[in-house]
Design a protein around this motif. Structure first.
Motif, PDB file in Angstrom:
ATOM      1  N   ILE A 114      -0.779  -1.128   4.517  1.00 40.44           N
ATOM      2  CA  ILE A 114      -1.822  -1.161   5.550  1.00 40.44           C
ATOM      3  C   ILE A 114      -3.049  -0.386   5.074  1.00 40.44           C
ATOM      4  O   ILE A 114      -4.187  -0.841   5.221  1.00 40.44           O
ATOM      5  CB  ILE A 114      -1.285  -0.600   6.883  1.00 40.44           C
ATOM      6  N   GLU A 115      -2.817   0.784   4.487  1.00 41.98           N
ATOM      7  CA  GLU A 115      -3.936   1.601   3.998  1.00 41.98           C
ATOM      8  C   GLU A 115      -4.706   0.883   2.892  1.00 41.98           C
ATOM      9  O   GLU A 115      -5.935   0.919   2.854  1.00 41.98           O
ATOM     10  CB  GLU A 115      -3.421   2.956   3.509  1.00 41.98           C
ATOM     11  N   GLU A 116      -3.991   0.199   1.986  1.00 38.38           N
ATOM     12  CA  GLU A 116      -4.653  -0.555   0.919  1.00 38.38           C
ATOM     13  C   GLU A 116      -5.494  -1.692   1.496  1.00 38.38           C
ATOM     14  O   GLU A 116      -6.620  -1.914   1.059  1.00 38.38           O
ATOM     15  CB  GLU A 116      -3.613  -1.128  -0.052  1.00 38.38           C
ATOM     16  N   LEU A 117      -4.937  -2.392   2.473  1.00 37.29           N
ATOM     17  CA  LEU A 117      -5.682  -3.487   3.101  1.00 37.29           C
ATOM     18  C   LEU A 117      -6.906  -2.955   3.847  1.00 37.29           C
ATOM     19  O   LEU A 117      -7.959  -3.587   3.839  1.00 37.29           O
ATOM     20  CB  LEU A 117      -4.773  -4.279   4.038  1.00 37.29           C
ATOM     21  N   ALA A 118      -6.774  -1.798   4.473  1.00 34.80           N
ATOM     22  CA  ALA A 118      -7.899  -1.205   5.195  1.00 34.80           C
ATOM     23  C   ALA A 118      -9.034  -0.825   4.246  1.00 34.80           C
ATOM     24  O   ALA A 118     -10.207  -0.835   4.632  1.00 34.80           O
ATOM     25  CB  ALA A 118      -7.436   0.023   5.983  1.00 34.80           C
ATOM     26  N   LYS A 119      -8.686  -0.516   3.012  1.00 33.74           N
ATOM     27  CA  LYS A 119      -9.694  -0.162   2.005  1.00 33.74           C
ATOM     28  C   LYS A 119     -10.295  -1.404   1.348  1.00 33.74           C
ATOM     29  O   LYS A 119     -11.118  -1.292   0.461  1.00 33.74           O
ATOM     30  CB  LYS A 119      -9.071   0.718   0.918  1.00 33.74           C
ATOM     31  N   GLY A 120      -9.830  -2.570   1.754  1.00 41.37           N
ATOM     32  CA  GLY A 120     -10.362  -3.815   1.189  1.00 41.37           C
ATOM     33  C   GLY A 120      -9.500  -4.390   0.096  1.00 41.37           C
ATOM     34  O   GLY A 120      -9.929  -5.286  -0.619  1.00 41.37           O
ATOM     35  N   GLY A 121      -8.271  -3.896  -0.016  1.00 43.07           N
ATOM     36  CA  GLY A 121      -7.337  -4.438  -1.007  1.00 43.07           C
ATOM     37  C   GLY A 121      -6.928  -5.838  -0.649  1.00 43.07           C
ATOM     38  O   GLY A 121      -7.229  -6.341   0.418  1.00 43.07           O
ATOM     39  N   THR A 122      -6.216  -6.474  -1.550  1.00 44.30           N
ATOM     40  CA  THR A 122      -5.738  -7.828  -1.296  1.00 44.30           C
ATOM     41  C   THR A 122      -4.239  -7.838  -1.175  1.00 44.30           C
ATOM     42  O   THR A 122      -3.561  -6.876  -1.518  1.00 44.30           O
ATOM     43  CB  THR A 122      -6.148  -8.770  -2.456  1.00 44.30           C
ATOM     44  N   GLU A 123      -3.729  -8.962  -0.690  1.00 41.15           N
ATOM     45  CA  GLU A 123      -2.293  -9.114  -0.530  1.00 41.15           C
ATOM     46  C   GLU A 123      -1.640  -9.088  -1.894  1.00 41.15           C
ATOM     47  O   GLU A 123      -2.195  -9.542  -2.884  1.00 41.15           O
ATOM     48  CB  GLU A 123      -1.979 -10.455   0.139  1.00 41.15           C
ATOM     49  N   HIS A 124      -0.443  -8.538  -1.947  1.00 32.61           N
ATOM     50  CA  HIS A 124       0.321  -8.526  -3.196  1.00 32.61           C
ATOM     51  C   HIS A 124       1.794  -8.489  -2.858  1.00 32.61           C
ATOM     52  O   HIS A 124       2.188  -8.244  -1.726  1.00 32.61           O
ATOM     53  CB  HIS A 124      -0.068  -7.345  -4.056  1.00 32.61           C
ATOM     54  N   ASP A 125       2.619  -8.732  -3.870  1.00 38.64           N
ATOM     55  CA  ASP A 125       4.068  -8.704  -3.594  1.00 38.64           C
ATOM     56  C   ASP A 125       4.570  -7.268  -3.644  1.00 38.64           C
ATOM     57  O   ASP A 125       3.910  -6.378  -4.174  1.00 38.64           O
ATOM     58  CB  ASP A 125       4.829  -9.611  -4.558  1.00 38.64           C
ATOM     59  N   THR A 126       5.734  -7.051  -3.061  1.00 40.52           N
ATOM     60  CA  THR A 126       6.271  -5.700  -2.948  1.00 40.52           C
ATOM     61  C   THR A 126       7.013  -5.273  -4.201  1.00 40.52           C
ATOM     62  O   THR A 126       7.501  -4.148  -4.273  1.00 40.52           O
ATOM     63  CB  THR A 126       7.247  -5.607  -1.755  1.00 40.52           C
TER      64      THR A 126
END
Length: 128
Positions: A114-126
């Motif tokens: 969630i924090e990565e996405l909030a910073k503008g990150g993109t989807e990735h696998d776990t």
């Protein structure tokens, strides 16, 4: 622009809605940018114009696009998106998080995503 999967159980108009919504949310279609006409998009996707019209109508009701008679449909401002959509997405989010936690996904990994996405990150696998 929009990919349709004819094997998907999701109706075509919903796939179109999802595709256009994703383009607006990601910024690929900028605020006030003109969308393809119903006829143009129907021709490009080789589907019935009524299907496109239904998707556009629902996106307009949700606030993602607006229409000017005689001019076409355009991407709306983020502030115009119906607040009801937030509630709908939060319910989906809650269900997904519950299921991930049930499947033993580490909550710290979810928080980090969630924090990565909030910073503008993109989807990735776990990485599993």
């Amino acid at each position: 622009m929009i990919q349709l999967n004819y094997r998907d159980s999701k109706p075509i108009y919903e796939q179109i809605k999802d595709g256009l919504r994703r383009l607006v949310v990601s910024g690929a279609v900028k605020q006030d940018e003109k969308l393809p006409s119903v006829r143009e998009l129907a021709t490009n996707l080789s589907i019935n114009p009524n299907t496109i019209q239904k998707a556009y109508r629902e996106l307009e009701q949700e606030g993602y696009i607006y229409t000017i008679a005689g001019k076409g449909s355009f991407a709306a401002q983020r502030a115009d998106v119906a607040s009801g959509r937030n509630e709908e997405l939060m319910k989906e989010f809650d269900e997904i998080v519950k299921e991930l936690l049930y499947l033993c996904e580490d909550k710290d990994i979810l928080i980090k995503r969630i924090e990565e996405l909030a910073k503008g990150g993109t989807e990735h696998d776990t990485g599993k």
